[in-house]
Enzyme design. Structure first.
Site, PDB file in Angstrom:
ATOM      1  CE1 TYR A  76      -4.553 -13.193  12.072  1.00 33.86           C
ATOM      2  CE2 TYR A  76      -4.617 -12.889  14.373  1.00 33.86           C
ATOM      3  CZ  TYR A  76      -3.965 -13.119  13.292  1.00 33.86           C
ATOM      4  OH  TYR A  76      -2.613 -13.014  13.692  1.00 33.86           O
TER       5      TYR A  76
ATOM      6  CD  GLU B 142      -5.133 -16.804   9.562  1.00 34.25           C
ATOM      7  OE1 GLU B 142      -5.750 -17.191  10.352  1.00 34.25           O
ATOM      8  OE2 GLU B 142      -3.595 -16.724   9.654  1.00 34.25           O
TER       9      GLU B 142
ATOM     10  CG  ASP C   5       6.754  -2.844  -9.052  1.00 36.86           C
ATOM     11  OD1 ASP C   5       5.691  -2.174  -8.498  1.00 36.86           O
ATOM     12  OD2 ASP C   5       7.674  -3.196  -8.281  1.00 36.86           O
TER      13      ASP C   5
ATOM     14  CE  LYS D 282       5.975   3.707  -3.420  1.00 37.61           C
ATOM     15  NZ  LYS D 282       7.136   2.838  -3.944  1.00 37.61           N
TER      16      LYS D 282
HETATM   17  C1  PLP Z   1       7.719   1.536  -3.583  1.00 38.01           C
HETATM   18  C2  PLP Z   1       7.920   0.696  -4.449  1.00 38.01           C
HETATM   19  C3  PLP Z   1       7.996  -0.798  -4.012  1.00 38.01           C
HETATM   20  C4  PLP Z   1       7.744  -1.127  -2.507  1.00 38.01           C
HETATM   21  O1  PLP Z   1       6.765  -0.791  -1.726  1.00 38.01           O
HETATM   22  P1  PLP Z   1       6.788  -0.722  -0.340  1.00 38.01           P
HETATM   23  O2  PLP Z   1       5.393  -0.441  -0.100  1.00 38.01           O
HETATM   24  O3  PLP Z   1       7.730   0.097   0.182  1.00 38.01           O
HETATM   25  O4  PLP Z   1       7.247  -2.083   0.068  1.00 38.01           O
HETATM   26  C5  PLP Z   1       7.952  -1.742  -5.054  1.00 38.01           C
HETATM   27  N1  PLP Z   1       8.224  -1.627  -6.252  1.00 38.01           N
HETATM   28  C6  PLP Z   1       8.453  -0.414  -6.814  1.00 38.01           C
HETATM   29  C7  PLP Z   1       8.505  -0.148  -8.059  1.00 38.01           C
HETATM   30  C8  PLP Z   1       8.293   0.744  -6.029  1.00 38.01           C
HETATM   31  O5  PLP Z   1       8.393   2.208  -6.299  1.00 38.01           O
END
Ligand code: PLP
Length: 421
Positions: free
Chosen positions: A53, A55, A200, A230
């Site tokens: 842990y 935090e 994002d 990714k």
């Molecule tokens: C994949 C993705 C997310 C979410 O990611 P998770 O790890 O699946 O929660 C958020 N925003 C965008 C643009 C994404 O492509």
């Protein structure tokens, strides 16, 4: 990877682990949000840090025994800042979706408005899909493409919506959009209406880190959220980056913990530190560039065979093909047929889809995972050819069997690497 303890202790789970290992080795992964991590990252995920842990933040924890958690989290933060050229990084978000939720709660009050990309034009679920919880708290309004055939965003309409709706946050980001955004436009509209501007970059983080795509911070974005698994090729997780505004950084830290999460997953943060170290090497620039070249090679095959792509093609790693409009095969059926020949893609809605979300007109695919396996342009053109041959021959079992064998051979000549050079 050896799973010797699992094998002795739990044969049912062992069978699933080995099965997945084999599935990943034999098939071709084209889901653009997936990738393979190095064995170094996998070792970190299975490390003793999962027991701990922690935090709080490095140097400011709620429990004792933090010598090594502080060390790995500090490494992850410093490397993230270097990769994305920014002053602050919070590496604790458990994934991309919670990173976005934390960012919203850090910057907004209940009832505030967020301007994001229309979901059917490429925006992500977490940018205000009606089924997500954040829509009970915040008000989401939309911008769209002006021209679906070129992918150009309608920035004039976006400015008009922003002036009318007075968003507190403008979102640049997508999960099914194949072109680069004009970040300057976002910043200029954001400044005009007094909104924060957030990117994002979940899908393109590796391209930005590898310096083959523009970094939104270079034109003045306030913050960025991302996944780490990714194109960035790290463990499954999320992260929030802020440029130089200490006040925003502080709000973000509080919104992640205690606002949204409890203890950070320190094994995962160690994996992030390792992956960011890999992404800082010169070879990652070459990897990121190859992702783009490979996507272009696939695009050319689709073009040549008359398949319509949303946005007319790709400038990033991602292709959204209108298989229903072009080949008369629905997205769901295309996903199934390609699965049968060992190629994994996902069905996806296209802009102004005439079909339903669970059986839409499109398929979405991309090149980050194949590129990790060492596929080049020629290999990727071959994969695109196999895909179209399979879809056109979907009612011919013998033809599909031949393609399946060729796909397996291609996969075998490009094993999933354990180490990235
Ligand atoms: C994949 C993705 C997310 C979410 O990611 P998770 O790890 O699946 O929660 C958020 N925003 C965008 C643009 C994404 O492509």
């Amino acid at each position: 990877m050896e799973y010797s303890h699992v094998a002795t202790q739990d044969s049912a789970v062992h069978a699933a682990l080995v099965g997945e290992e084999q599935r990943e080795a034999e098939g071709l992964e084209l889901i653009p949000s997936e990738n393979y991590v190095s064995y170094a990252v996998r070792e970190a995920l299975g490390s003793a840090l999962t027991n701990k842990y922690a935090e709080g933040l490095p140097g400011k924890r709620y429990y004792g025994g933090q010598e090594f958690t502080d060390a790995v989290e500090t490494l992850a933060i410093d490397r993230a800042k270097e990769l994305f050229g920014c002053a602050f990084a919070n590496v604790q978000p458990l994934s991309g979706a919670p990173a976005n939720v934390a960012a919203y709660f850090a910057l907004l009050e209940p009832g505030d408005t967020v301007l994001g990309m229309d979901l059917s034009h490429g925006g992500h679920l977490t940018h205000g899909h009606p089924l997500t919880s954040v829509t009970k708290v915040f008000n989401f309004v939309r911008y769209k493409m002006k021209d679906v055939e070129t992918g150009e965003i309608d920035y004039d309409a976006m400015r008009a919506v922003a002036k009318h709706e007075k968003p507190k946050l403008i979102l640049a980001g997508f999960s099914a959009y194949s072109r680069e955004l004009d970040y300057e436009q976002f910043v200029s509209i954001g400044r005009e209406v007094g909104a924060y501007v957030m990117a994002d970059i979940a899908h393109i983080a590796g391209l930005i880190a590898g310096k083959v795509a523009q970094n939104p911070f270079d034109v003045g974005f306030d913050l960025m959220t991302t996944t780490t698994h990714k194109t960035l090729r790290g463990p499954r997780g999320g992260m929030i980056l802020t440029r130089e505004n200490e006040e925003i950084a502080h709000k973000i830290n509080k919104a992640v913990f205690p606002g949204l999460q409890g203890g950070p997953h320190m094994n995962n943060i160690a994996g992030k530190a390792i992956a960011f170290g890999e992404a800082l090497r010169p070879s990652f620039h070459i990897y990121a560039g190859q992702i783009l070249k490979n996507a272009k090679a696939m695009e050319e095959v689709l073009h040549a065979r008359g398949v319509r792509m949303i946005g007319g093609g790709t400038s990033n790693h991602l292709i959204l093909a209108d298989v229903f409009g072009s080949l008369g095969v629905s997205g769901k059926e295309a996903e199934q047929v390609l699965d049968e020949v060992g190629i994994t893609v996902n069905k996806n809605v296209i802009a102004d889809d005439v079909r339903k979300p669970l059986d839409p007109s499109g398929i979405r695919f991309g090149t980050p995972a194949l590129t990790t396996r060492g596929f080049d342009e020629r290999d990727c053109a071959q994969v695109a050819t196999h895909m179209l041959d399979a879809l056109e021959g979907k009612d011919d079992p013998a033809k599909k069997e031949t393609i399946r064998a060729e796909v397996r051979a291609l996969a075998q000549t490009h094993p999933v690497p354990e180490v990235f050079v």
